[in-house]
Design a protein around this motif. Structure first.
Motif, PDB file in Angstrom:
ATOM      1  N   PHE A   1       0.835  -1.196   0.000  1.00 51.16           N
ATOM      2  CA  PHE A   1       0.000   0.000   0.000  1.00 51.16           C
ATOM      3  C   PHE A   1       0.868   1.245   0.000  1.00 51.16           C
ATOM      4  O   PHE A   1       2.075   1.174   0.252  1.00 51.16           O
TER       5      PHE A   1
ATOM      6  N   ARG B   1      -6.599  -2.644   5.140  1.00 53.41           N
ATOM      7  CA  ARG B   1      -5.606  -3.149   4.195  1.00 53.41           C
ATOM      8  C   ARG B   1      -5.223  -2.093   3.160  1.00 53.41           C
ATOM      9  O   ARG B   1      -5.076  -2.382   1.976  1.00 53.41           O
ATOM     10  N   GLY B   2      -5.039  -0.871   3.643  1.00 51.61           N
ATOM     11  CA  GLY B   2      -4.442   0.155   2.816  1.00 51.61           C
ATOM     12  C   GLY B   2      -5.361   0.863   1.846  1.00 51.61           C
ATOM     13  O   GLY B   2      -4.888   1.572   0.954  1.00 51.61           O
TER      14      GLY B   2
ATOM     15  N   TYR C   1      -2.122   0.501   8.002  1.00 51.36           N
ATOM     16  CA  TYR C   1      -2.633  -0.487   7.037  1.00 51.36           C
ATOM     17  C   TYR C   1      -3.942  -1.089   7.537  1.00 51.36           C
ATOM     18  O   TYR C   1      -4.909  -1.232   6.774  1.00 51.36           O
TER      19      TYR C   1
ATOM     20  N   MET D   1       1.647   4.456   1.925  1.00 49.58           N
ATOM     21  CA  MET D   1       1.494   4.978   3.273  1.00 49.58           C
ATOM     22  C   MET D   1       1.696   6.492   3.263  1.00 49.58           C
ATOM     23  O   MET D   1       2.608   7.000   2.617  1.00 49.58           O
TER      24      MET D   1
ATOM     25  N   ARG E   1      -6.822   1.518   7.686  1.00 52.18           N
ATOM     26  CA  ARG E   1      -7.319   1.764   6.330  1.00 52.18           C
ATOM     27  C   ARG E   1      -7.844   0.488   5.679  1.00 52.18           C
ATOM     28  O   ARG E   1      -8.009   0.440   4.456  1.00 52.18           O
TER      29      ARG E   1
END
Length: 278
Positions: free
Chosen positions: A30, A142-143, A137, A32, A140
């Motif tokens: 992802f 899982r991003g 992560y 960040m 969110r």
């Protein structure tokens, strides 16, 4: 009660409560940081500058607590281990609801880490505080590009977070954004109160420029520092509740600028949850 290896079983409240409530998180890649320029109006979400370097992060699988660690969890841990009960914060003394079993416990960074690592020792698992990257992560889901870690990614008073009137009720009129766990819908990953109801400790030391040189794979934060990273809402501007908003504090936070921990204790706003690393 202990098994033949001297491990606590059966009546061990924290172990019984926390392991059924660990949510598996499939690792992955992802971006960040403040993803505002990539979505919607293409403007930053955060007023901070320390989250502006969007950087690729790849995480291994882990599991994370569905709920923050509660007063009940922590008190049982103290009872089992024989560790002396920490000083009670002067605000907690004044507003007794904050001591109820289903409210998250306010502790120092080391106390939070010790609790998670004790769970790991008792269960033969690699348990610790979440890294800053793991926390974001998971917050969110899982991003995903979710500004807030609510059921729909929005910050909606009275729907997925309590209105002020309700906060007054939860805190004996104190009015700070602290409330019992599990009262409002979880994020899409199934995690409750991520980034809400207090600032959560992460394992990482804080550095303003860490995003500029963070490793891609399973970043652990700077090797050293003076403050630890915190994530979550402490009242005031909803900025603090953003899934990307970085905060920091000394591992033993000062109360209103005073550093007498034994006298003033730790604010109920410094809370935590644990992760199981694969």
């Amino acid at each position: 009660m202990k098994d033949g290896l001297g491990r606590h079983i059966g009546s061990c409240g924290p172990l019984n409560r926390n392991f059924p409530n660990m949510v598996p998180v499939q690792g992955g890649e992802f971006l960040m940081g403040d993803f505002g320029p990539l979505v919607g109006e293409k403007l930053p979400f955060s007023i901070n500058q320390d989250d502006k370097v969007l950087h690729k992060v790849v995480l291994s699988d882990f599991s994370i607590s569905k709920f923050k660690v509660t007063n009940d969890d922590y008190n049982k841990y103290l009872q089992i281990t024989g560790i002396k009960k920490p000083p009670i914060n002067i605000l907690v003394k004044e507003y007794p609801s904050l001591q109820k079993d289903d409210y998250s416990v306010g502790v120092t960074w080391q106390q939070a880490k010790d609790y998670c690592q004790w769970l790991g020792k008792e269960s033969d698992k690699n348990i610790d505080l979440p890294t800053e990257a793991q926390w974001e992560y998971a917050a969110r889901s899982r991003g995903q590009y979710l500004p807030f870690s609510t059921n729909n990614g929005n910050f909606e008073l009275g729907s997925n977070i309590p209105e002020q009137k309700k906060l007054d009720e939860y805190t004996d009129g104190y009015g700070f954004p602290i409330y019992p766990i599990g009262k409002y819908p979880p994020n899409p990953l199934g995690l409750y109160d991520m980034g809400l109801s207090g600032a959560e400790w992460s394992n990482d030391w804080y550095s303003t420029d860490y995003y500029s040189h963070s490793p891609v794979y399973d970043p652990q934060g700077p090797v050293k520092g003076n403050e630890k990273v915190l994530r979550g809402y402490v009242g005031g501007d909803r900025q603090y509740a953003l899934t990307i908003f970085r905060q920091s504090s000394q591992p033993v936070p000062k109360f209103a600028g005073r550093d007498d921990y034994q006298k003033f204790g730790v604010s109920p706003l410094f809370v935590f949850r644990c992760v199981i690393n694969k």
